[in-house]
Design an enzyme around this catalytic site. Sequence first.
Site, PDB file in Angstrom:
ATOM      1  N   HIS A  60      -8.987   2.937  -2.618  1.00 48.23           N
ATOM      2  CA  HIS A  60      -7.597   2.549  -2.348  1.00 48.23           C
ATOM      3  C   HIS A  60      -7.021   1.685  -3.475  1.00 48.23           C
ATOM      4  O   HIS A  60      -6.777   0.492  -3.292  1.00 48.23           O
ATOM      5  CB  HIS A  60      -7.540   1.804  -1.019  1.00 48.23           C
ATOM      6  CG  HIS A  60      -6.161   1.482  -0.524  1.00 48.23           C
ATOM      7  ND1 HIS A  60      -5.032   2.182  -0.906  1.00 48.23           N
ATOM      8  CD2 HIS A  60      -5.729   0.511   0.336  1.00 48.23           C
ATOM      9  CE1 HIS A  60      -3.976   1.665  -0.310  1.00 48.23           C
ATOM     10  NE2 HIS A  60      -4.368   0.651   0.445  1.00 48.23           N
TER      11      HIS A  60
ATOM     12  N   CYS B  51       0.807  -1.225   0.000  1.00 48.56           N
ATOM     13  CA  CYS B  51       0.000   0.000   0.000  1.00 48.56           C
ATOM     14  C   CYS B  51       0.838   1.272   0.000  1.00 48.56           C
ATOM     15  O   CYS B  51       0.313   2.356  -0.254  1.00 48.56           O
ATOM     16  CB  CYS B  51      -0.949  -0.001   1.188  1.00 48.56           C
ATOM     17  SG  CYS B  51      -2.026  -1.444   1.273  1.00 48.56           S
TER      18      CYS B  51
END
Length: 403
Positions: A346, A84
């Site tokens: 995301h 991430c």
Amino acid sequence: MSNRVFVIGVGLTKFEKPGRREGWDYPDMALESGTKALADAGVDFDKIEQAYASFCYGESCSGHRAVYGLGLTGIPVFNVNSNCSSGSSALFLAAQAIRGGLAECTLALGFEKMQPGSLGSTYNDREQPMQRHLLAMAELQEMYFPPAPWMFGAAGIEHNTKYGSTNDHFVKIAVKNHRHSVNNPYSQFQDVYTEAQIKADKMIYPAGGITRTMCSPTSDGSGAAILAGEAFVDKHGLAAQAVEIVGQALVTDTPGTFESGSLATLVGADMSRLAAQRVYKQAQIGPDDVDVIELHDCFAPNELLTYEALGLCGEGEGHKLVDTGDTTYGGRWVVNPSGGLISKGHPLGATGLAQCAELTWQLRGTADKRQVAGAATKSGVALQHNIGLGGSAVVTAYRPADR
């Protein structure tokens, strides 16, 4: 040679539910965000000397293919894959090239084309990079699948037990971020939820009370940033729009990650804390100097843990900021005016660059209805936090160049 680094252009696509835009492949996403960033900077692609392309789900050299849509100039292209934190890692590397005098103008380009549903592994014939973290967490809290909400949810339970926070605090964070996203045209979701609606949503991690609207969704999308050195900014007359990176640190796991016996540490709290401390020292600022923050709220508990890691409050006091409303408009800071990962979406490789774009707009005073008043003033300071387990934490501080 000056080692100052400036963001001179940013670009972003709308973040979408995977597959929602038919035929929208990652080269299309990257072309859209990259073209916007170049136009924002007012420079042509032939001025870019190096490119760092971030993604998690894709074949080798997907970064090359993405950059090639913008131009074929023979420049070095580096593929960056760090879970991430991939986007902010690309940003760090693009800045480092300028800071080290290796280039005058660089590109960080992040993108992701994802599958719906929970994240899964791609290769099952070898050890998973997160195996050591998972085994250490399983010694402290019973394992649950899917693993990502379990990891952050379990860290939330630990905070509840040690410091007296409750699941209601995490719910309120989700409510805040969904409310913020209403004014973000790039956000995957632009819906307002009550606390009761958040609690009644589909349960993802029952032990921690983590529901779907407290989790960041999988997303398709792309973000880009053009970085330049001081001489380039002066030569092209870009000071009025440039935003300076006044502090930046990338930190990976330390022995303490696995020796602390802390669930919060295993999901990156100590990495984030160390990175923030380094950035404050570099920029000669403290948390009270910051006006606006984009941080990694992959799951609502992590936002609360990150308040403490960034030094916005003392250890164990993150929930007090929620109670006092100090992390939204009218409070001491505005955290995740974009809606954060929970509502904005995301797409892993793009997230860090979307944060950079939002903070650039905030410091320029061009964030429209999301604008944080203090950010657009003479002393405006913005802080970015992006984490990827396995793992890296990247913290970056920004100030407008012309102030």
